[in-house]
Design a protein around this motif. Structure first.
Motif, PDB file in Angstrom:
ATOM      1  N   ALA A   1       0.803  -1.087  -0.271  1.00 12.62           N
ATOM      2  CA  ALA A   1       0.055   0.294   0.399  1.00 12.62           C
ATOM      3  C   ALA A   1       0.814   0.854   0.024  1.00 12.62           C
ATOM      4  CB  ALA A   1      -1.438  -0.107   1.207  1.00 12.62           C
ATOM      5  N   GLU A   2       0.303   2.407  -0.361  1.00 14.94           N
ATOM      6  CA  GLU A   2       0.851   3.709  -0.255  1.00 14.94           C
ATOM      7  C   GLU A   2       0.180   4.435   0.451  1.00 14.94           C
ATOM      8  OE1 GLU A   2       2.088   7.011  -3.480  1.00 14.94           O
ATOM      9  OE2 GLU A   2       0.507   5.530  -4.745  1.00 14.94           O
ATOM     10  N   LEU A   3       0.307   5.498   1.014  1.00 14.39           N
ATOM     11  CA  LEU A   3      -0.077   6.466   1.706  1.00 14.39           C
ATOM     12  C   LEU A   3       0.354   8.172   1.459  1.00 14.39           C
ATOM     13  CD1 LEU A   3      -0.533   7.279   5.319  1.00 14.39           C
ATOM     14  CD2 LEU A   3       0.149   8.833   4.002  1.00 14.39           C
ATOM     15  N   VAL A   4      -0.665   7.920   0.766  1.00 14.05           N
ATOM     16  CA  VAL A   4      -0.913  10.272   0.528  1.00 14.05           C
ATOM     17  C   VAL A   4      -1.244  11.134   1.679  1.00 14.05           C
ATOM     18  CG1 VAL A   4      -0.346  10.030  -2.178  1.00 14.05           C
ATOM     19  CG2 VAL A   4      -2.201  10.048  -0.882  1.00 14.05           C
ATOM     20  N   THR A   5      -0.593  11.831   2.102  1.00 19.24           N
ATOM     21  CA  THR A   5      -1.627  13.127   2.508  1.00 19.24           C
ATOM     22  C   THR A   5      -0.968  14.459   2.569  1.00 19.24           C
ATOM     23  OG1 THR A   5      -0.367  12.292   4.929  1.00 19.24           O
ATOM     24  CG2 THR A   5      -0.864  13.815   5.253  1.00 19.24           C
ATOM     25  N   TYR A   6      -2.782  15.180   2.862  1.00 14.42           N
ATOM     26  CA  TYR A   6      -2.739  15.835   2.403  1.00 14.42           C
ATOM     27  C   TYR A   6      -3.494  17.131   3.822  1.00 14.42           C
ATOM     28  CZ  TYR A   6      -3.396  14.323  -2.516  1.00 14.42           C
ATOM     29  OH  TYR A   6      -3.000  14.044  -3.054  1.00 14.42           O
ATOM     30  N   HIS A   7      -3.067  18.396   4.199  1.00 16.10           N
ATOM     31  CA  HIS A   7      -3.394  18.572   4.777  1.00 16.10           C
ATOM     32  C   HIS A   7      -4.689  20.557   4.609  1.00 16.10           C
ATOM     33  CE1 HIS A   7      -3.499  21.245   8.912  1.00 16.10           C
ATOM     34  NE2 HIS A   7      -3.493  22.414   8.343  1.00 16.10           N
ATOM     35  N   THR A   8      -5.983  19.645   4.941  1.00 15.80           N
ATOM     36  CA  THR A   8      -6.707  20.313   4.356  1.00 15.80           C
ATOM     37  C   THR A   8      -7.719  21.747   5.421  1.00 15.80           C
ATOM     38  OG1 THR A   8      -8.339  18.580   4.715  1.00 15.80           O
ATOM     39  CG2 THR A   8      -7.368  18.569   2.984  1.00 15.80           C
ATOM     40  N   ASP A   9      -6.586  21.314   6.517  1.00 14.54           N
ATOM     41  CA  ASP A   9      -7.416  22.479   7.563  1.00 14.54           C
ATOM     42  C   ASP A   9      -8.844  22.651   7.605  1.00 14.54           C
ATOM     43  OD1 ASP A   9      -6.077  24.657   9.248  1.00 14.54           O
ATOM     44  OD2 ASP A   9      -7.206  26.274   7.962  1.00 14.54           O
ATOM     45  N   HIS A  10      -8.973  21.092   7.694  1.00 13.06           N
ATOM     46  CA  HIS A  10     -11.318  20.903   8.191  1.00 13.06           C
ATOM     47  C   HIS A  10     -11.211  21.214   9.655  1.00 13.06           C
ATOM     48  CE1 HIS A  10      -9.485  16.966   8.352  1.00 13.06           C
ATOM     49  NE2 HIS A  10     -10.711  17.031   9.114  1.00 13.06           N
ATOM     50  N   ARG A  11     -11.736  21.188   9.992  1.00 15.10           N
ATOM     51  CA  ARG A  11     -12.761  21.766  11.356  1.00 15.10           C
ATOM     52  C   ARG A  11     -13.483  19.803  11.635  1.00 15.10           C
ATOM     53  NH1 ARG A  11     -15.972  26.771  10.211  1.00 15.10           N
ATOM     54  NH2 ARG A  11     -16.645  25.507   8.156  1.00 15.10           N
ATOM     55  N   GLY A  12     -13.653  20.395  12.776  1.00 14.64           N
ATOM     56  CA  GLY A  12     -14.248  19.013  13.489  1.00 14.64           C
ATOM     57  C   GLY A  12     -13.199  17.820  13.630  1.00 14.64           C
ATOM     58  N   ASP A  13     -13.555  15.991  13.350  1.00  9.03           N
ATOM     59  CA  ASP A  13     -12.542  15.119  13.578  1.00  9.03           C
ATOM     60  C   ASP A  13     -11.457  15.433  12.814  1.00  9.03           C
ATOM     61  OD1 ASP A  13     -14.397  13.971  14.141  1.00  9.03           O
ATOM     62  OD2 ASP A  13     -14.963  12.763  11.776  1.00  9.03           O
ATOM     63  N   ALA A  14     -10.258  15.378  13.872  1.00  8.19           N
ATOM     64  CA  ALA A  14      -9.212  15.670  13.036  1.00  8.19           C
ATOM     65  C   ALA A  14      -8.368  15.074  11.475  1.00  8.19           C
ATOM     66  CB  ALA A  14      -7.742  15.322  14.180  1.00  8.19           C
ATOM     67  N   LEU A  15      -8.677  13.552  11.621  1.00 10.95           N
ATOM     68  CA  LEU A  15      -8.314  12.812  10.497  1.00 10.95           C
ATOM     69  C   LEU A  15      -8.949  12.736   9.532  1.00 10.95           C
ATOM     70  CD1 LEU A  15      -5.329  11.133  11.950  1.00 10.95           C
ATOM     71  CD2 LEU A  15      -4.923  13.402  11.037  1.00 10.95           C
ATOM     72  N   LEU A  16      -9.028  12.554   7.695  1.00  9.86           N
ATOM     73  CA  LEU A  16     -10.060  12.416   7.897  1.00  9.86           C
ATOM     74  C   LEU A  16      -9.674  10.974   6.494  1.00  9.86           C
ATOM     75  CD1 LEU A  16     -11.992  14.809   6.245  1.00  9.86           C
ATOM     76  CD2 LEU A  16     -13.102  12.849   8.352  1.00  9.86           C
ATOM     77  N   ILE A  17      -9.660   9.466   6.965  1.00  9.73           N
ATOM     78  CA  ILE A  17      -8.331   8.389   5.846  1.00  9.73           C
ATOM     79  C   ILE A  17      -9.615   8.295   4.761  1.00  9.73           C
ATOM     80  CG2 ILE A  17      -7.205   6.041   6.265  1.00  9.73           C
ATOM     81  CD1 ILE A  17      -7.305   7.321   9.366  1.00  9.73           C
ATOM     82  N   GLY A  18      -9.358   7.613   3.711  1.00  8.47           N
ATOM     83  CA  GLY A  18      -9.952   6.506   2.934  1.00  8.47           C
ATOM     84  C   GLY A  18      -8.775   5.686   2.789  1.00  8.47           C
ATOM     85  N   VAL A  19      -9.278   4.046   1.924  1.00 10.60           N
ATOM     86  CA  VAL A  19      -8.338   4.118   0.987  1.00 10.60           C
ATOM     87  C   VAL A  19      -9.387   3.084   0.078  1.00 10.60           C
ATOM     88  CG1 VAL A  19      -7.944   0.928   2.272  1.00 10.60           C
ATOM     89  CG2 VAL A  19      -7.395   2.413   4.114  1.00 10.60           C
ATOM     90  N   GLU A  20      -8.343   3.154  -1.211  1.00 13.53           N
ATOM     91  CA  GLU A  20      -8.862   2.448  -2.524  1.00 13.53           C
ATOM     92  C   GLU A  20      -8.243   1.573  -2.416  1.00 13.53           C
ATOM     93  OE1 GLU A  20      -9.421   5.903  -4.973  1.00 13.53           O
ATOM     94  OE2 GLU A  20      -8.674   7.179  -2.827  1.00 13.53           O
TER      95      GLU A  20
END
Length: 543
Positions: free
Chosen positions: A524-543
């Motif tokens: 697997a490969e992981l990519v991270t983006y800092h979106t600066d969204h509010r609420g949950d600290a992390l949003l994680i998706g797997v494809e």
């Protein structure tokens, strides 16, 4: 039902109605467009300009100041003016803004609404502004229709008629004047059409009458009807390009210098402004587009430069007055998310501090995409009832809307990656929906109190890994919870892990999760983006 006053609320409602009615009549108006250039875009240009005016007024939803709303309409129209007709429309709205501002000043700064006599004065003032912006008045154009509407409004206003009666009188006079334009301008007579700009003005007056009275005036469609004995003759080709830009920091003498230069370079010169903008909207048709731009460079600061080919614009424009065939609208949270989705080609509706996205917010964003078809990525930020209401309203305005079921921004990214504008809308929507559904997703938040979850007890400061509205992982911190959630999501397979980090999350969190995936999930490969969204600290998706 009593007629409405033309107060701030009614003025905003009129702008909304006017945009909808222009959408309905755009194709009709475009078919009438033969002067000054037969480029079939008068309806489109008036729609885009009115849409820009509405956007400015709509931003003042809480204002009950009719002067402020009128000024916003004029300012938005000037900044978003498209084509000759758009510049003229901006000056019509400026007429209303100038007259209401003057009346308010005479009355101690307070103006509750626009009276019939004040509306008549505004239209008359608009005539002068339009002629000044164009340099001359050509009989048989929108100027003729505007002049006749102003005369009728003045007569009605002098008899102390109410605002609804004055607007109705102006609209009926405009309709009569519009019919006469065919015989006032040779090019209209040869084509058997009324003036396209005048038809657009009638749409706007009818929309205002409907706003005030609640009654919509039905008018037969205006269609080209050239004489049976008309012989088509060859005509000289017109200029190749339409050039438009905003010019700031220029004084009156500079404007006159520019007008003389543009008159030498081309035709259909229009230069307009508003009292409070400090900017001029410049329009010209010319063969040398570069020279038309360069003429203004020594005189001030240019912005929003638009150069359009007049020879190909009509044949390549989508039907219904839209600037392009298809767009993707993504609802996002955070400046980083806006940049990320926009970088992938989506139009963006960003959440603000005022609360959840409403149907009105969504409709506004859908119209502003300028597309005939829009794929919507709600990304979990739009309630179902608001999504349905907003999309339904947009369909009523002639937009083909396809909502894609994305419950998170990570699902939205997966769907956006599969977007293909060349496919049929239904195929594109289905493919995007499949991609979204195939992206398993969850989130990580920080516990704020002691509690018992499905994954066990948690303490304040613990990281909580959530999927499907249930806490599945309790970790000592965000990294531990994020790593545990990634392990669960990858248990069913997957090749790409996407992590979006929210406001206040340290960059080291993403780096630590990337290291975890590298060590524990080699495929697997992981990519991270800092979106600066509010609420949950992390949003994680797997494809």
């Amino acid at each position: 039902m009593a007629d409405r006053r033309l107060d701030a609320s009614a003025l905003r409602d009129w702008a909304h109605t006017a945009v909808g009615d222009l959408i309905t009549h755009t194709d009709e108006i475009n078919r009438l467009n033969v002067f000054p250039v037969a480029d079939a875009d008068t309806g489109t240009n008036m729609l885009f300009t009115m849409r820009a005016a509405w956007a400015q007024a709509d931003a003042l939803a809480a204002s009950d100041d009719v002067v402020e709303v009128a000024a916003a309409l004029a300012r938005g129209a000037l900044q978003g003016a498209r084509g000759n007709s758009g510049v003229i429309l901006s000056q019509i709205l400026r007429g209303l803004a100038d007259v209401t501002a003057s009346a308010a000043a005479d009355r101690g700064g307070v103006l509750a609404d626009v009276s019939g006599s004040l509306f008549a004065a505004a239209i008359r003032h608009s005539v002068g502004l339009v002629v000044s912006s164009m340099g001359e008045a050509v009989p048989g154009t929108i100027v003729s229709v505007l002049q006749d509407a102003a005369a009728a409004a003045e007569v009605a206003g002098a008899d102390d008629a109410g605002i609804a009666a004055v607007v109705s009188a102006a609209a009926e006079a405009a309709a009569v004047s519009l019919d006469k334009t065919t015989g006032q301008l040779d090019v209209l007579a040869e084509a058997g059409v009324v003036d396209a700009g005048g038809r657009g003005l009638l749409v706007l007056l009818d929309a205002m009458s409907a706003t005030l009275t609640g009654h919509t005036r039905h008018r037969d469609e205006y269609v080209p009807s050239p004489p049976h004995d008309h012989v088509v003759t060859a005509t000289a080709a017109g200029p190749q390009f339409e050039v438009m830009y905003l010019l700031g920091g220029c004084d009156t003498a500079g404007v006159e210098t520019l007008r003389r230069s543009l008159d030498r370079l081309g035709e259909s010169v229009a230069i307009a402004t508003t009292a409070d903008s400090g900017q001029y909207s410049v329009h010209v048709h010319a063969d040398d587009a570069g020279a038309a731009v360069e003429a203004a460079l020594p005189l001030g600061t240019l912005s929003r430069i638009q150069i359009t080919s007049l020879t190909s614009a009509a044949s390549t424009r989508p039907s219904g007055g839209w600037a392009r065939e298809r767009a993707v609208l993504a609802v996002v949270d955070g400046a980083g998310a806006e940049e990320l989705f926009a970088g992938e080609g989506a139009q963006v509706l960003q959440l603000d501090a005022s609360g959840p996205v409403s149907a009105k917010n969504l409709l506004h964003a859908l119209v502003n995409t300028g597309a005939a078809q829009v794929m919507v990525l709600p990304n979990g930020y739009v309630a179902a009832e608001e999504l349905v209401a907003g999309c339904t309203a947009a369909v009523g305005w002639g937009i083909d809307v396809v909502p894609v079921p994305t419950a998170s921004m990570v699902q939205g990214l997966a769907a956006l990656a599969m977007h293909e504008p060349d496919r049929q809308a239904v195929d594109d929507g289905y493919t995007m929906a499949r991609a979204a559904a195939g992206a398993r997703h969850g989130s990580v938040r920080v516990a704020t109190e002691e509690a018992l979850t499905w994954a066990g007890a948690c303490q304040p400061g613990d990281g909580l890994g959530i999927s499907g509205d249930e806490v599945l992982i309790v970790g000592k911190d965000l990294i531990a919870a994020g790593a545990g959630l990634i392990d669960l999501l990858l248990a069913a397979g997957g090749e790409l892990v996407t992590v979006l980090t929210g406001a206040g999350v340290d960059a080291g969190v993403g780096a630590a999760l990337a290291d975890h995936v590298h060590r524990q999930h080699l495929a697997a490969e992981l990519v991270t983006y800092h979106t600066d969204h509010r609420g949950d600290a992390l949003l994680i998706g797997v494809e």
